[in-house]
Design a protein around this motif. Structure first.
Motif, PDB file in Angstrom:
ATOM      1  N   GLY A 118       0.820  -1.216   0.000  1.00 30.34           N
ATOM      2  CA  GLY A 118       0.000   0.000   0.000  1.00 30.34           C
ATOM      3  C   GLY A 118       0.849   1.259   0.000  1.00 30.34           C
TER       4      GLY A 118
ATOM      5  N   LEU B 271       8.298   3.941  12.855  1.00 30.38           N
ATOM      6  CA  LEU B 271       7.596   5.012  13.573  1.00 30.38           C
ATOM      7  C   LEU B 271       7.352   4.566  15.017  1.00 30.38           C
TER       8      LEU B 271
ATOM      9  N   GLU C 123      10.096   3.245   6.208  1.00 28.08           N
ATOM     10  CA  GLU C 123       9.857   1.801   6.353  1.00 28.08           C
ATOM     11  C   GLU C 123      10.653   1.265   7.548  1.00 28.08           C
TER      12      GLU C 123
ATOM     13  N   THR D 186       1.133   0.772  14.132  1.00 29.18           N
ATOM     14  CA  THR D 186       1.449   1.596  15.311  1.00 29.18           C
ATOM     15  C   THR D 186       0.476   2.779  15.395  1.00 29.18           C
TER      16      THR D 186
ATOM     17  N   ARG E 133       4.744 -11.890  -3.283  1.00 21.21           N
ATOM     18  CA  ARG E 133       4.572 -10.587  -2.622  1.00 21.21           C
ATOM     19  C   ARG E 133       5.875  -9.787  -2.618  1.00 21.21           C
TER      20      ARG E 133
ATOM     21  N   VAL F  90       5.062 -14.860   0.620  1.00 21.83           N
ATOM     22  CA  VAL F  90       4.958 -15.796  -0.497  1.00 21.83           C
ATOM     23  C   VAL F  90       4.015 -15.181  -1.525  1.00 21.83           C
TER      24      VAL F  90
ATOM     25  N   ARG G 103       1.982 -21.411   4.731  1.00 22.83           N
ATOM     26  CA  ARG G 103       2.232 -20.880   3.391  1.00 22.83           C
ATOM     27  C   ARG G 103       3.643 -21.211   2.933  1.00 22.83           C
TER      28      ARG G 103
ATOM     29  N   ASP H 159      -3.917  -2.418   5.085  1.00 25.86           N
ATOM     30  CA  ASP H 159      -4.185  -3.288   6.243  1.00 25.86           C
ATOM     31  C   ASP H 159      -4.279  -2.504   7.546  1.00 25.86           C
TER      32      ASP H 159
HETATM   33  C1  LIG Z   1       6.783  -9.376   5.749  1.00 23.39           C
HETATM   34  C2  LIG Z   1       5.399  -9.520   5.226  1.00 23.39           C
HETATM   35  C3  LIG Z   1       5.025 -10.697   4.566  1.00 23.39           C
HETATM   36  C4  LIG Z   1       3.719 -10.851   4.098  1.00 23.39           C
HETATM   37  N1  LIG Z   1       3.404 -12.011   3.453  1.00 23.39           N
HETATM   38  C5  LIG Z   1       2.155 -12.163   2.965  1.00 23.39           C
HETATM   39  C6  LIG Z   1       1.814 -13.349   2.254  1.00 23.39           C
HETATM   40  O1  LIG Z   1       2.629 -14.224   2.055  1.00 23.39           O
HETATM   41  N2  LIG Z   1       0.541 -13.480   1.799  1.00 23.39           N
HETATM   42  C7  LIG Z   1      -0.393 -12.498   2.000  1.00 23.39           C
HETATM   43  O2  LIG Z   1      -1.539 -12.640   1.577  1.00 23.39           O
HETATM   44  N3  LIG Z   1      -0.086 -11.359   2.647  1.00 23.39           N
HETATM   45  C8  LIG Z   1       1.154 -11.164   3.139  1.00 23.39           C
HETATM   46  N4  LIG Z   1       1.466 -10.005   3.802  1.00 23.39           N
HETATM   47  C9  LIG Z   1       0.402  -8.985   3.967  1.00 23.39           C
HETATM   48  C10 LIG Z   1       0.118  -8.248   2.673  1.00 23.39           C
HETATM   49  O3  LIG Z   1       1.280  -7.670   2.154  1.00 23.39           O
HETATM   50  C11 LIG Z   1      -0.923  -7.186   2.980  1.00 23.39           C
HETATM   51  O4  LIG Z   1      -2.097  -7.843   3.476  1.00 23.39           O
HETATM   52  C12 LIG Z   1      -1.417  -6.384   1.795  1.00 23.39           C
HETATM   53  O5  LIG Z   1      -0.490  -6.353   0.770  1.00 23.39           O
HETATM   54  C13 LIG Z   1      -1.793  -4.948   2.206  1.00 23.39           C
HETATM   55  O6  LIG Z   1      -0.627  -4.148   2.186  1.00 23.39           O
HETATM   56  P1  LIG Z   1      -0.235  -3.044   3.239  1.00 23.39           P
HETATM   57  O7  LIG Z   1       0.732  -2.158   2.552  1.00 23.39           O
HETATM   58  O8  LIG Z   1      -1.430  -2.457   3.864  1.00 23.39           O
HETATM   59  O9  LIG Z   1       0.522  -3.843   4.389  1.00 23.39           O
HETATM   60  P2  LIG Z   1       1.912  -4.590   4.317  1.00 23.39           P
HETATM   61  O10 LIG Z   1       2.210  -5.080   2.962  1.00 23.39           O
HETATM   62  O11 LIG Z   1       1.873  -5.554   5.442  1.00 23.39           O
HETATM   63  O12 LIG Z   1       2.978  -3.438   4.624  1.00 23.39           O
HETATM   64  C14 LIG Z   1       3.135  -2.781   5.850  1.00 23.39           C
HETATM   65  C15 LIG Z   1       4.534  -2.212   5.901  1.00 23.39           C
HETATM   66  O13 LIG Z   1       4.650  -1.336   7.007  1.00 23.39           O
HETATM   67  C16 LIG Z   1       5.874  -1.569   7.666  1.00 23.39           C
HETATM   68  N5  LIG Z   1       5.706  -1.105   9.057  1.00 23.39           N
HETATM   69  C17 LIG Z   1       5.019  -1.703  10.049  1.00 23.39           C
HETATM   70  N6  LIG Z   1       5.044  -0.945  11.158  1.00 23.39           N
HETATM   71  C18 LIG Z   1       5.771   0.147  10.869  1.00 23.39           C
HETATM   72  C19 LIG Z   1       6.148   1.317  11.616  1.00 23.39           C
HETATM   73  N7  LIG Z   1       5.763   1.490  12.896  1.00 23.39           N
HETATM   74  N8  LIG Z   1       6.916   2.252  11.014  1.00 23.39           N
HETATM   75  C20 LIG Z   1       7.301   2.102   9.708  1.00 23.39           C
HETATM   76  N9  LIG Z   1       6.957   1.019   8.962  1.00 23.39           N
HETATM   77  C21 LIG Z   1       6.192   0.064   9.525  1.00 23.39           C
HETATM   78  C22 LIG Z   1       6.081  -3.058   7.501  1.00 23.39           C
HETATM   79  O14 LIG Z   1       7.431  -3.423   7.672  1.00 23.39           O
HETATM   80  C23 LIG Z   1       5.595  -3.289   6.077  1.00 23.39           C
HETATM   81  O15 LIG Z   1       6.605  -3.095   5.118  1.00 23.39           O
HETATM   82  C24 LIG Z   1       2.757  -9.811   4.292  1.00 23.39           C
HETATM   83  C25 LIG Z   1       3.124  -8.630   4.950  1.00 23.39           C
HETATM   84  C26 LIG Z   1       4.435  -8.463   5.418  1.00 23.39           C
HETATM   85  C27 LIG Z   1       4.819  -7.176   6.123  1.00 23.39           C
END
Ligand SMILES: Cc1cc2nc3c(=O)[nH]c(=O)nc-3n(C[C@H](O)[C@H](O)[C@H](O)COP(=O)(O)OP(=O)(O)OC[C@H]3O[C@@H](n4cnc5c(N)ncnc54)[C@H](O)[C@@H]3O)c2cc1C
Length: 422
Positions: free
Chosen positions: A11, A128, A31, A168, A102, A41, A189, A306
Protein backbone atom coordinates in the motif's frame (compact mmCIF):
# COMPACT_ATOMS: atom_id res chain seq x y z
CA UNK A 1 2.68 19.78 0.79
CA UNK A 2 5.04 17.55 2.76
CA UNK A 3 3.65 14.00 2.85
CA UNK A 4 4.94 11.20 5.08
CA UNK A 5 4.03 7.62 4.23
CA UNK A 6 4.59 5.28 7.16
CA UNK A 7 5.23 1.74 5.86
CA UNK A 8 6.84 0.72 2.60
CA UNK A 9 4.71 -2.36 1.93
CA UNK A 10 2.35 -2.84 -1.00
CA UNK A 11 0.00 0.00 0.00
CA UNK A 12 2.68 2.52 1.00
CA UNK A 13 4.82 2.11 -2.11
CA UNK A 14 1.80 2.21 -4.42
CA UNK A 15 0.67 5.35 -2.64
CA UNK A 16 4.04 7.02 -3.23
CA UNK A 17 3.70 6.29 -6.96
CA UNK A 18 0.07 7.38 -7.08
CA UNK A 19 0.78 10.68 -5.29
CA UNK A 20 3.73 11.39 -7.54
CA UNK A 21 1.59 10.63 -10.60
CA UNK A 22 -1.05 13.03 -9.26
CA UNK A 23 1.48 15.86 -9.01
CA UNK A 24 2.88 15.63 -5.46
CA UNK A 25 6.64 15.53 -5.07
CA UNK A 26 7.54 16.13 -1.44
CA UNK A 27 6.92 12.57 -0.33
CA UNK A 28 8.97 10.38 2.01
CA UNK A 29 8.28 6.69 2.71
CA UNK A 30 9.44 5.57 6.16
CA UNK A 31 9.86 1.80 6.35
CA UNK A 32 10.53 -0.07 9.55
CA UNK A 33 12.52 -2.96 8.05
CA UNK A 34 16.27 -2.39 7.60
CA UNK A 35 15.94 -3.12 3.86
CA UNK A 36 13.22 -3.90 1.31
CA UNK A 37 13.67 -7.66 1.16
CA UNK A 38 11.56 -10.18 -0.74
CA UNK A 39 9.44 -11.39 2.15
CA UNK A 40 6.21 -13.34 2.08
CA UNK A 41 4.96 -15.80 -0.50
CA UNK A 42 2.30 -15.46 -3.19
CA UNK A 43 -0.57 -13.03 -3.47
CA UNK A 44 -3.12 -12.27 -6.15
CA UNK A 45 -3.68 -8.89 -7.66
CA UNK A 46 -7.17 -8.72 -9.10
CA UNK A 47 -8.06 -6.82 -12.29
CA UNK A 48 -9.39 -3.74 -10.46
CA UNK A 49 -6.01 -3.28 -8.78
CA UNK A 50 -4.02 -4.31 -11.85
CA UNK A 51 -5.83 -1.53 -13.67
CA UNK A 52 -4.44 0.95 -11.13
CA UNK A 53 -0.91 -0.43 -11.41
CA UNK A 54 -1.21 -0.42 -15.22
CA UNK A 55 -2.27 3.22 -15.18
CA UNK A 56 0.81 3.91 -13.06
CA UNK A 57 2.88 2.39 -15.89
CA UNK A 58 3.72 -0.90 -14.18
CA UNK A 59 1.97 -3.46 -16.40
CA UNK A 60 5.12 -4.61 -18.21
CA UNK A 61 6.99 -4.91 -14.91
CA UNK A 62 4.21 -7.16 -13.63
CA UNK A 63 4.18 -9.31 -16.78
CA UNK A 64 7.96 -9.70 -16.43
CA UNK A 65 7.70 -11.54 -13.12
CA UNK A 66 4.14 -12.72 -12.49
CA UNK A 67 1.70 -15.27 -13.86
CA UNK A 68 -1.45 -13.90 -15.52
CA UNK A 69 -4.04 -16.13 -13.91
CA UNK A 70 -6.30 -17.82 -16.43
CA UNK A 71 -8.90 -19.64 -14.33
CA UNK A 72 -10.05 -20.24 -10.77
CA UNK A 73 -11.43 -23.66 -9.94
CA UNK A 74 -13.08 -24.76 -6.70
CA UNK A 75 -12.96 -28.43 -5.64
CA UNK A 76 -14.46 -30.39 -2.77
CA UNK A 77 -12.24 -32.02 -0.14
CA UNK A 78 -12.35 -35.14 -2.34
CA UNK A 79 -11.02 -33.25 -5.32
CA UNK A 80 -14.35 -33.15 -7.14
CA UNK A 81 -14.79 -30.07 -9.33
CA UNK A 82 -17.49 -27.75 -8.01
CA UNK A 83 -17.11 -24.60 -10.07
CA UNK A 84 -14.58 -23.08 -12.39
CA UNK A 85 -14.45 -19.68 -14.02
CA UNK A 86 -12.08 -17.84 -16.33
CA UNK A 87 -10.10 -15.04 -14.72
CA UNK A 88 -8.43 -11.86 -15.88
CA UNK A 89 -8.28 -11.32 -19.64
CA UNK A 90 -9.88 -14.73 -20.20
CA UNK A 91 -12.94 -13.50 -18.27
CA UNK A 92 -13.34 -10.42 -20.45
CA UNK A 93 -11.57 -7.90 -18.22
CA UNK A 94 -9.45 -5.30 -19.96
CA UNK A 95 -6.75 -6.05 -17.37
CA UNK A 96 -5.22 -9.34 -16.29
CA UNK A 97 -5.27 -10.88 -12.82
CA UNK A 98 -1.76 -11.60 -11.59
CA UNK A 99 -0.48 -14.26 -9.24
CA UNK A 100 2.80 -12.90 -7.94
CA UNK A 101 5.35 -13.30 -5.17
CA UNK A 102 4.57 -10.59 -2.62
CA UNK A 103 8.27 -9.79 -2.30
CA UNK A 104 8.68 -9.42 -6.07
CA UNK A 105 5.72 -7.06 -6.20
CA UNK A 106 7.14 -5.01 -3.33
CA UNK A 107 10.53 -4.93 -5.07
CA UNK A 108 9.11 -3.76 -8.39
CA UNK A 109 7.11 -1.05 -6.65
CA UNK A 110 10.20 0.00 -4.68
CA UNK A 111 12.28 0.14 -7.86
CA UNK A 112 9.68 2.35 -9.52
CA UNK A 113 9.57 4.69 -6.50
CA UNK A 114 13.36 5.00 -6.50
CA UNK A 115 13.41 5.59 -10.28
CA UNK A 116 10.68 8.22 -10.24
CA UNK A 117 11.00 9.97 -6.88
CA UNK A 118 14.67 9.28 -6.10
CA UNK A 119 16.45 6.95 -3.71
CA UNK A 120 16.38 9.39 -0.81
CA UNK A 121 12.56 9.19 -0.77
CA UNK A 122 12.48 5.72 0.83
CA UNK A 123 14.05 5.56 4.26
CA UNK A 124 14.42 2.01 5.54
CA UNK A 125 15.33 1.32 9.17
CA UNK A 126 12.78 4.00 10.19
CA UNK A 127 10.20 2.49 12.49
CA UNK A 128 7.60 5.01 13.57
CA UNK A 129 7.72 4.97 17.37
CA UNK A 130 5.58 7.97 18.31
CA UNK A 131 3.82 10.93 16.74
CA UNK A 132 1.81 13.96 17.76
CA UNK A 133 -0.08 16.72 15.97
CA UNK A 134 0.35 20.44 16.43
CA UNK A 135 -2.20 22.32 14.36
CA UNK A 136 -1.74 21.08 10.82
CA UNK A 137 1.70 19.60 11.42
CA UNK A 138 2.45 15.99 12.30
CA UNK A 139 5.62 15.42 14.31
CA UNK A 140 7.08 11.94 14.14
CA UNK A 141 9.83 10.07 15.88
CA UNK A 142 11.51 7.09 14.24
CA UNK A 143 13.35 4.26 15.93
CA UNK A 144 15.61 1.44 14.94
CA UNK A 145 13.07 -1.45 15.09
CA UNK A 146 15.42 -3.91 16.82
CA UNK A 147 17.28 -1.73 19.29
CA UNK A 148 14.55 0.82 19.89
CA UNK A 149 17.11 3.62 19.53
CA UNK A 150 15.88 6.89 18.06
CA UNK A 151 17.18 7.35 14.50
CA UNK A 152 15.35 10.47 13.34
CA UNK A 153 12.54 12.88 13.86
CA UNK A 154 10.52 14.46 11.05
CA UNK A 155 7.54 16.69 10.34
CA UNK A 156 4.85 16.46 7.71
CA UNK A 157 1.68 18.25 6.67
CA UNK A 158 0.02 14.89 6.16
CA UNK A 159 0.94 11.43 7.46
CA UNK A 160 -0.54 8.35 5.85
CA UNK A 161 -0.29 5.21 7.92
CA UNK A 162 0.36 2.24 5.65
CA UNK A 163 1.97 0.26 8.44
CA UNK A 164 0.05 -2.97 8.02
CA UNK A 165 -2.01 -5.21 10.26
CA UNK A 166 0.01 -4.34 13.38
CA UNK A 167 -0.22 -0.60 12.71
CA UNK A 168 1.45 1.60 15.31
CA UNK A 169 -0.68 4.53 14.19
CA UNK A 170 -3.99 2.68 14.49
CA UNK A 171 -2.98 1.49 17.97
CA UNK A 172 -2.30 5.09 19.00
CA UNK A 173 -5.84 6.13 17.99
CA UNK A 174 -7.52 2.97 19.27
CA UNK A 175 -5.41 1.90 22.28
CA UNK A 176 -8.07 -0.46 23.61
CA UNK A 177 -8.69 -2.33 20.38
CA UNK A 178 -6.34 -5.20 21.27
CA UNK A 179 -4.79 -7.67 18.83
CA UNK A 180 -6.40 -8.53 15.48
CA UNK A 181 -9.35 -10.94 15.66
CA UNK A 182 -8.52 -14.59 15.01
CA UNK A 183 -11.11 -16.93 13.52
CA UNK A 184 -9.33 -20.09 14.66
CA UNK A 185 -7.75 -20.81 11.25
CA UNK A 186 -4.02 -21.41 11.04
CA UNK A 187 -2.49 -20.74 7.62
CA UNK A 188 0.63 -22.52 6.41
CA UNK A 189 2.23 -20.88 3.39
CA UNK A 190 5.08 -21.96 1.14
CA UNK A 191 6.22 -22.42 -2.45
CA UNK A 192 7.14 -25.63 -4.26
CA UNK A 193 8.95 -25.97 -7.56
CA UNK A 194 7.06 -28.56 -9.61
CA UNK A 195 5.65 -29.50 -13.00
CA UNK A 196 2.70 -27.25 -13.95
CA UNK A 197 -0.77 -28.48 -12.96
CA UNK A 198 -4.01 -27.99 -14.96
CA UNK A 199 -3.47 -25.07 -17.41
CA UNK A 200 -0.20 -23.99 -15.78
CA UNK A 201 -1.99 -20.72 -15.01
CA UNK A 202 -4.77 -22.11 -12.85
CA UNK A 203 -5.60 -21.13 -9.32
CA UNK A 204 -7.43 -23.80 -7.33
CA UNK A 205 -9.06 -24.13 -3.94
CA UNK A 206 -10.01 -27.49 -2.45
CA UNK A 207 -11.74 -28.51 0.77
CA UNK A 208 -13.84 -26.40 3.09
CA UNK A 209 -13.18 -23.28 5.12
CA UNK A 210 -12.07 -25.40 8.09
CA UNK A 211 -9.58 -27.45 6.03
CA UNK A 212 -8.64 -26.26 2.60
CA UNK A 213 -5.77 -25.54 0.25
CA UNK A 214 -5.34 -22.59 -2.09
CA UNK A 215 -2.78 -23.24 -4.82
CA UNK A 216 -1.46 -21.23 -7.78
CA UNK A 217 1.76 -20.67 -9.74
CA UNK A 218 3.47 -17.27 -9.28
CA UNK A 219 6.66 -17.10 -11.29
CA UNK A 220 7.20 -16.19 -14.94
CA UNK A 221 10.86 -17.20 -14.64
CA UNK A 222 9.84 -20.77 -13.79
CA UNK A 223 7.10 -20.76 -16.43
CA UNK A 224 9.66 -19.80 -19.10
CA UNK A 225 11.52 -23.03 -18.46
CA UNK A 226 8.41 -25.21 -18.41
CA UNK A 227 8.15 -25.40 -14.62
CA UNK A 228 5.94 -23.79 -12.00
CA UNK A 229 6.80 -22.10 -8.75
CA UNK A 230 3.65 -23.17 -7.00
CA UNK A 231 2.45 -20.99 -4.15
CA UNK A 232 0.24 -22.80 -1.68
CA UNK A 233 -1.64 -21.98 1.48
CA UNK A 234 -2.98 -24.80 3.63
CA UNK A 235 -5.56 -23.66 6.14
CA UNK A 236 -6.81 -25.59 9.16
CA UNK A 237 -9.36 -24.50 11.73
CA UNK A 238 -8.48 -25.95 15.08
CA UNK A 239 -10.54 -25.98 18.27
CA UNK A 240 -11.73 -22.56 19.41
CA UNK A 241 -10.03 -22.85 22.80
CA UNK A 242 -6.51 -23.01 21.32
CA UNK A 243 -4.25 -19.96 21.72
CA UNK A 244 -3.74 -17.86 18.58
CA UNK A 245 -0.52 -18.77 16.69
CA UNK A 246 2.23 -16.15 16.69
CA UNK A 247 1.52 -13.19 14.37
CA UNK A 248 4.85 -13.09 12.61
CA UNK A 249 4.98 -13.30 8.79
CA UNK A 250 8.31 -15.13 9.09
CA UNK A 251 7.36 -17.72 11.73
CA UNK A 252 8.47 -21.16 10.50
CA UNK A 253 5.98 -24.03 10.75
CA UNK A 254 6.47 -27.73 11.42
CA UNK A 255 6.19 -29.59 8.10
CA UNK A 256 4.94 -32.81 9.73
CA UNK A 257 2.03 -30.95 11.29
CA UNK A 258 0.99 -29.67 7.86
CA UNK A 259 1.39 -33.08 6.27
CA UNK A 260 -0.71 -34.67 8.99
CA UNK A 261 -3.56 -32.27 8.32
CA UNK A 262 -3.48 -32.57 4.51
CA UNK A 263 -2.28 -36.16 3.97
CA UNK A 264 -5.60 -37.12 2.34
CA UNK A 265 -5.50 -34.34 -0.28
CA UNK A 266 -4.16 -36.54 -3.10
CA UNK A 267 -6.06 -35.46 -6.20
CA UNK A 268 -5.70 -36.56 -9.81
CA UNK A 269 -4.81 -32.98 -10.84
CA UNK A 270 -2.52 -32.22 -7.86
CA UNK A 271 -0.78 -34.25 -5.19
CA UNK A 272 -0.95 -31.92 -2.19
CA UNK A 273 1.08 -34.05 0.31
CA UNK A 274 3.88 -34.37 -2.26
CA UNK A 275 3.76 -30.61 -2.83
CA UNK A 276 4.06 -30.05 0.93
CA UNK A 277 6.96 -32.51 1.22
CA UNK A 278 8.89 -30.82 -1.61
CA UNK A 279 8.29 -27.25 -0.55
CA UNK A 280 10.65 -24.57 0.63
CA UNK A 281 10.34 -23.23 4.18
CA UNK A 282 6.74 -23.30 5.42
CA UNK A 283 5.52 -20.17 7.19
CA UNK A 284 2.68 -20.05 9.68
CA UNK A 285 0.30 -17.19 10.34
CA UNK A 286 -3.14 -16.96 11.96
CA UNK A 287 -6.10 -15.83 9.84
CA UNK A 288 -7.04 -12.49 11.38
CA UNK A 289 -8.96 -9.33 10.63
CA UNK A 290 -10.36 -6.38 12.54
CA UNK A 291 -13.75 -4.74 12.92
CA UNK A 292 -14.48 -1.72 10.75
CA UNK A 293 -13.64 1.68 12.23
CA UNK A 294 -15.91 4.72 12.40
CA UNK A 295 -13.26 6.89 10.74
CA UNK A 296 -9.79 6.55 9.24
CA UNK A 297 -9.07 10.26 9.53
CA UNK A 298 -7.62 11.87 12.65
CA UNK A 299 -6.61 15.43 11.85
CA UNK A 300 -3.73 15.19 9.44
CA UNK A 301 -3.15 11.48 10.00
CA UNK A 302 -5.03 8.91 7.92
CA UNK A 303 -5.03 5.11 7.65
CA UNK A 304 -4.66 3.04 4.46
CA UNK A 305 -4.44 -0.67 3.51
CA UNK A 306 -4.18 -3.29 6.24
CA UNK A 307 -3.74 -0.56 8.86
CA UNK A 308 -7.26 0.59 7.99
CA UNK A 309 -9.06 -2.63 7.05
CA UNK A 310 -7.21 -5.92 7.61
CA UNK A 311 -9.29 -8.73 6.12
CA UNK A 312 -9.22 -12.50 5.84
CA UNK A 313 -7.35 -13.62 2.73
CA UNK A 314 -10.60 -14.85 1.21
CA UNK A 315 -11.31 -13.83 -2.36
CA UNK A 316 -7.72 -12.51 -2.80
CA UNK A 317 -8.48 -8.90 -1.91
CA UNK A 318 -6.00 -7.68 0.77
CA UNK A 319 -3.31 -6.21 -1.44
CA UNK A 320 -5.78 -5.21 -4.16
CA UNK A 321 -7.87 -3.09 -1.79
CA UNK A 322 -4.71 -1.35 -0.47
CA UNK A 323 -3.73 -0.46 -4.03
CA UNK A 324 -7.17 1.01 -4.73
CA UNK A 325 -7.09 2.98 -1.45
CA UNK A 326 -3.82 4.53 -2.62
CA UNK A 327 -5.20 5.63 -5.96
CA UNK A 328 -8.41 7.06 -4.53
CA UNK A 329 -6.55 9.00 -1.84
CA UNK A 330 -4.06 10.45 -4.34
CA UNK A 331 -6.90 11.49 -6.63
CA UNK A 332 -8.88 13.17 -3.86
CA UNK A 333 -5.81 15.04 -2.60
CA UNK A 334 -5.13 16.30 -6.11
CA UNK A 335 -8.69 17.35 -6.90
CA UNK A 336 -10.30 18.57 -3.69
CA UNK A 337 -9.76 22.21 -2.69
CA UNK A 338 -8.45 21.33 0.79
CA UNK A 339 -6.67 18.45 2.50
CA UNK A 340 -9.54 18.05 4.97
CA UNK A 341 -12.09 17.71 2.18
CA UNK A 342 -9.85 15.24 0.36
CA UNK A 343 -9.44 13.07 3.47
CA UNK A 344 -13.18 13.13 4.12
CA UNK A 345 -13.93 12.13 0.55
CA UNK A 346 -11.42 9.27 0.70
CA UNK A 347 -12.87 8.09 4.00
CA UNK A 348 -16.42 8.32 2.69
CA UNK A 349 -15.66 6.19 -0.37
CA UNK A 350 -13.13 3.66 0.79
CA UNK A 351 -14.20 2.91 4.37
CA UNK A 352 -17.66 1.50 3.54
CA UNK A 353 -16.33 -0.20 0.41
CA UNK A 354 -13.66 -2.10 2.33
CA UNK A 355 -15.92 -2.76 5.35
CA UNK A 356 -18.22 -4.61 2.94
CA UNK A 357 -15.33 -6.79 1.78
CA UNK A 358 -14.24 -7.51 5.38
CA UNK A 359 -17.83 -8.55 6.16
CA UNK A 360 -18.17 -10.66 2.98
CA UNK A 361 -14.88 -12.41 3.76
CA UNK A 362 -16.14 -13.30 7.24
CA UNK A 363 -18.95 -15.13 5.45
CA UNK A 364 -16.36 -16.96 3.32
CA UNK A 365 -16.89 -14.73 0.29
CA UNK A 366 -16.93 -16.51 -3.07
CA UNK A 367 -15.79 -19.71 -1.37
CA UNK A 368 -19.32 -20.26 -0.10
CA UNK A 369 -19.80 -22.81 -2.88
CA UNK A 370 -17.36 -25.14 -1.12
CA UNK A 371 -19.30 -24.90 2.15
CA UNK A 372 -22.63 -25.58 0.45
CA UNK A 373 -21.28 -28.67 -1.29
CA UNK A 374 -19.76 -29.98 1.96
CA UNK A 375 -23.08 -29.51 3.72
CA UNK A 376 -25.21 -31.08 1.02
CA UNK A 377 -22.87 -33.78 -0.23
CA UNK A 378 -20.21 -34.57 2.39
CA UNK A 379 -19.61 -37.99 0.84
CA UNK A 380 -19.20 -36.69 -2.70
CA UNK A 381 -21.47 -36.32 -5.71
CA UNK A 382 -21.94 -37.60 -9.23
CA UNK A 383 -23.15 -34.43 -10.91
CA UNK A 384 -22.68 -31.00 -9.32
CA UNK A 385 -25.98 -29.88 -10.90
CA UNK A 386 -27.78 -32.38 -8.64
CA UNK A 387 -26.36 -30.61 -5.58
CA UNK A 388 -26.54 -26.94 -6.47
CA UNK A 389 -27.84 -25.18 -9.61
CA UNK A 390 -25.15 -23.65 -11.80
CA UNK A 391 -27.05 -20.35 -11.68
CA UNK A 392 -26.52 -20.25 -7.90
CA UNK A 393 -22.80 -20.91 -8.30
CA UNK A 394 -22.63 -18.10 -10.84
CA UNK A 395 -24.47 -15.73 -8.52
CA UNK A 396 -22.16 -16.48 -5.54
CA UNK A 397 -19.19 -15.53 -7.68
CA UNK A 398 -20.83 -12.49 -9.29
CA UNK A 399 -22.09 -11.16 -5.95
CA UNK A 400 -18.60 -11.18 -4.46
CA UNK A 401 -17.18 -9.40 -7.51
CA UNK A 402 -19.81 -6.68 -7.13
CA UNK A 403 -19.06 -6.31 -3.40
CA UNK A 404 -15.30 -6.17 -3.85
CA UNK A 405 -15.47 -3.83 -6.87
CA UNK A 406 -14.34 -6.08 -9.68
CA UNK A 407 -17.50 -6.75 -11.63
CA UNK A 408 -16.07 -6.68 -15.18
CA UNK A 409 -19.10 -4.83 -16.56
CA UNK A 410 -18.50 -1.97 -14.14
CA UNK A 411 -14.70 -2.01 -14.03
CA UNK A 412 -14.20 -2.08 -17.79
CA UNK A 413 -16.22 1.09 -18.35
CA UNK A 414 -15.63 3.20 -15.27
CA UNK A 415 -13.53 6.32 -15.58
CA UNK A 416 -9.85 6.24 -14.76
CA UNK A 417 -8.73 7.42 -11.33
CA UNK A 418 -5.68 9.06 -12.90
CA UNK A 419 -5.29 12.78 -12.52
CA UNK A 420 -2.37 14.47 -14.17
CA UNK A 421 -1.74 17.98 -12.92
CA UNK A 422 0.27 20.50 -14.85
C1 LIG B 1 6.78 -9.38 5.75
C2 LIG B 1 5.40 -9.52 5.23
C3 LIG B 1 5.03 -10.70 4.57
C4 LIG B 1 3.72 -10.85 4.10
N1 LIG B 1 3.40 -12.01 3.45
C5 LIG B 1 2.16 -12.16 2.96
C6 LIG B 1 1.81 -13.35 2.25
O1 LIG B 1 2.63 -14.22 2.06
N2 LIG B 1 0.54 -13.48 1.80
C7 LIG B 1 -0.39 -12.50 2.00
O2 LIG B 1 -1.54 -12.64 1.58
N3 LIG B 1 -0.09 -11.36 2.65
C8 LIG B 1 1.15 -11.16 3.14
N4 LIG B 1 1.47 -10.00 3.80
C9 LIG B 1 0.40 -8.98 3.97
C10 LIG B 1 0.12 -8.25 2.67
O3 LIG B 1 1.28 -7.67 2.15
C11 LIG B 1 -0.92 -7.19 2.98
O4 LIG B 1 -2.10 -7.84 3.48
C12 LIG B 1 -1.42 -6.38 1.80
O5 LIG B 1 -0.49 -6.35 0.77
C13 LIG B 1 -1.79 -4.95 2.21
O6 LIG B 1 -0.63 -4.15 2.19
P1 LIG B 1 -0.24 -3.04 3.24
O7 LIG B 1 0.73 -2.16 2.55
O8 LIG B 1 -1.43 -2.46 3.86
O9 LIG B 1 0.52 -3.84 4.39
P2 LIG B 1 1.91 -4.59 4.32
O10 LIG B 1 2.21 -5.08 2.96
O11 LIG B 1 1.87 -5.55 5.44
O12 LIG B 1 2.98 -3.44 4.62
C14 LIG B 1 3.14 -2.78 5.85
C15 LIG B 1 4.53 -2.21 5.90
O13 LIG B 1 4.65 -1.34 7.01
C16 LIG B 1 5.87 -1.57 7.67
N5 LIG B 1 5.71 -1.11 9.06
C17 LIG B 1 5.02 -1.70 10.05
N6 LIG B 1 5.04 -0.94 11.16
C18 LIG B 1 5.77 0.15 10.87
C19 LIG B 1 6.15 1.32 11.62
N7 LIG B 1 5.76 1.49 12.90
N8 LIG B 1 6.92 2.25 11.01
C20 LIG B 1 7.30 2.10 9.71
N9 LIG B 1 6.96 1.02 8.96
C21 LIG B 1 6.19 0.06 9.52
C22 LIG B 1 6.08 -3.06 7.50
O14 LIG B 1 7.43 -3.42 7.67
C23 LIG B 1 5.60 -3.29 6.08
O15 LIG B 1 6.61 -3.10 5.12
C24 LIG B 1 2.76 -9.81 4.29
C25 LIG B 1 3.12 -8.63 4.95
C26 LIG B 1 4.44 -8.46 5.42
C27 LIG B 1 4.82 -7.18 6.12
Amino acid sequence: MKIAIVGGGIGGLTLALALFDAGFEDIVVYESAPAIKELGVGINILPHAVRELAELGLLDDMYAVAIPTQELVYYSKRGQRIWGEPRGLAAGYKWPQFSIHRGELQTLLHRAVVRRLGESRVLTGHHLGAFSQKGETVEMEFLDRKGGVKVASAEADLTIACDGVHSTVRRAFYPNEGPPKWNGVTMWRATTEAKPFLTGRSMIMAGTFSRRVVVYPISKKHDDRGMSLINWVAELKIADDQPMPVQDWEFIADRDEVLKAFGAFEFDFLNVPEMIRNSSTIYQYPMVDRDALDTWVHGRVVLLGDAAHPMYPVGSNGASQAIIDARVLARELALKPSVDEALSAYDAVRRPATAAVVAANRKVGPELCMEIVEELAPDGFTRIEDIIPVSELEEISARYKRTAGFDPNVLNVRESLSVKRG
